[in-house]
Design a protein around this motif. Structure first.
Motif, PDB file in Angstrom:
ATOM      1  N   GLN A  68       8.776  15.624  -1.009  1.00 22.98           N
ATOM      2  CA  GLN A  68       8.819  16.297   0.288  1.00 22.98           C
ATOM      3  C   GLN A  68      10.230  16.273   0.866  1.00 22.98           C
ATOM      4  O   GLN A  68      10.699  17.253   1.446  1.00 22.98           O
ATOM      5  CB  GLN A  68       7.828  15.630   1.243  1.00 22.98           C
ATOM      6  N   THR A  72      12.583  19.515   1.557  1.00 25.93           N
ATOM      7  CA  THR A  72      13.134  19.719   2.904  1.00 25.93           C
ATOM      8  C   THR A  72      14.653  19.874   2.862  1.00 25.93           C
ATOM      9  O   THR A  72      15.217  20.776   3.500  1.00 25.93           O
ATOM     10  CB  THR A  72      12.762  18.540   3.821  1.00 25.93           C
ATOM     11  N   LEU A  76      15.362  24.066   1.957  1.00 24.85           N
ATOM     12  CA  LEU A  76      15.817  24.843   3.116  1.00 24.85           C
ATOM     13  C   LEU A  76      17.196  25.441   2.871  1.00 24.85           C
ATOM     14  O   LEU A  76      17.496  26.533   3.354  1.00 24.85           O
ATOM     15  CB  LEU A  76      15.829  23.950   4.364  1.00 24.85           C
ATOM     16  N   ALA A  88      17.015  16.412   7.723  1.00 26.66           N
ATOM     17  CA  ALA A  88      16.021  16.501   6.648  1.00 26.66           C
ATOM     18  C   ALA A  88      15.152  15.250   6.597  1.00 26.66           C
ATOM     19  O   ALA A  88      13.943  15.332   6.355  1.00 26.66           O
ATOM     20  CB  ALA A  88      16.720  16.700   5.309  1.00 26.66           C
ATOM     21  N   ILE A  91      12.650  15.506   9.543  1.00 28.53           N
ATOM     22  CA  ILE A  91      11.619  16.513   9.282  1.00 28.53           C
ATOM     23  C   ILE A  91      10.638  16.023   8.220  1.00 28.53           C
ATOM     24  O   ILE A  91       9.417  16.085   8.392  1.00 28.53           O
ATOM     25  CB  ILE A  91      12.259  17.845   8.840  1.00 28.53           C
ATOM     26  N   GLY A  92      11.183  15.512   7.112  1.00 31.70           N
ATOM     27  CA  GLY A  92      10.319  15.055   6.026  1.00 31.70           C
ATOM     28  C   GLY A  92       9.400  13.914   6.438  1.00 31.70           C
ATOM     29  O   GLY A  92       8.196  13.932   6.155  1.00 31.70           O
TER      30      GLY A  92
END
Length: 216
Positions: A68, A72, A76, A88, A91-92
């Motif tokens: 993941q 991310t 992206l 990142a 977000i992850g």
């Protein structure tokens, strides 16, 4: 070659541990907010929303956190969105945390007697009024212990962000090992610091479980 004393190694690891703690707090807080929204969607009567959340949870629970983070950070960038390692990582970990917290909280809500919902409908309460005044106060008591317990997984999960270049405790340990060539000493200190971060949370979670069982 630069010489590092034991204090130099420990001091640098402690400085990096700040980012581990900060990342854990941000991921847990943001993941909790997302999980709260997902939980409402999951238990709603809307089959589309419920199916979406079910798929979301299965996706992020069924794939490794490392993958993941890779998707991310690098994924992206492939579509033209440049993100820093810090962004990142947030977000992850937020997506990872929200998926697990959603399932924990859903289970806590569904563990309550069905009569609570029926009584609320009898009183003419709407879905959100029922959740706010009847269900959530009771579910919160049940959810505290497993939620605190899961926070340990979030702290340990931050170690994987070193793979995408985020300098936290594990990454700092790797860099210090490359500079000192003392892997046993460096990673023993890294492990000790993770233990000091996680062990109190584990103890508190067990304390809450015993307290709530006795109270119940």
């Amino acid at each position: 070659m630069m010489q590092f004393t034991d204090w130099d190694i420990l001091r640098n690891l402690l400085l990096a541990a700040r980012w581990t703690v900060l990342l854990s707090l941000i991921a847990f807080a943001s993941g909790g907010l997302v999980a709260l929204l997902l939980t409402f969607m999951r238990i709603s009567k809307n089959p589309v929303l419920s199916a979406f959340v079910k798929g979301y949870v299965e996706l992020f629970q069924g794939t490794p956190l490392l993958m993941q983070l890779f998707v991310t950070f690098f994924g992206l960038s492939l579509i033209g969105i440049d993100v820093s390692a810090w962004s990142a990582a947030i977000i992850g970990l937020t997506l990872f945390t929200s998926a697990f917290l959603c399932e924990i909280w859903r289970g806590c809500i569904e563990s309550l007697p069905k009569g609570q919902w029926e009584a609320s409908r009898t009183l003419g309460l709407s879905f959100f009024q029922t959740m706010r005044y009847v269900i959530l106060p009771q579910a919160l008591t049940v959810a505290i212990a497993p939620t605190v317990g899961f926070s340990v997984q979030v702290v340990k999960g931050t170690a994987l962000t070193s793979i995408i270049g985020f300098v936290e405790l594990t990454k700092a340990g790797t860099m210090l090992n490359n500079a000192t060539f003392q892997p046993f000493k460096v990673f023993a200190l890294v492990a000790a610091l993770y233990f000091l971060l996680c062990f109190p949370l584990s103890l508190y979670s067990k304390h809450l479980e015993k307290k709530l069982n006795v109270t119940g």
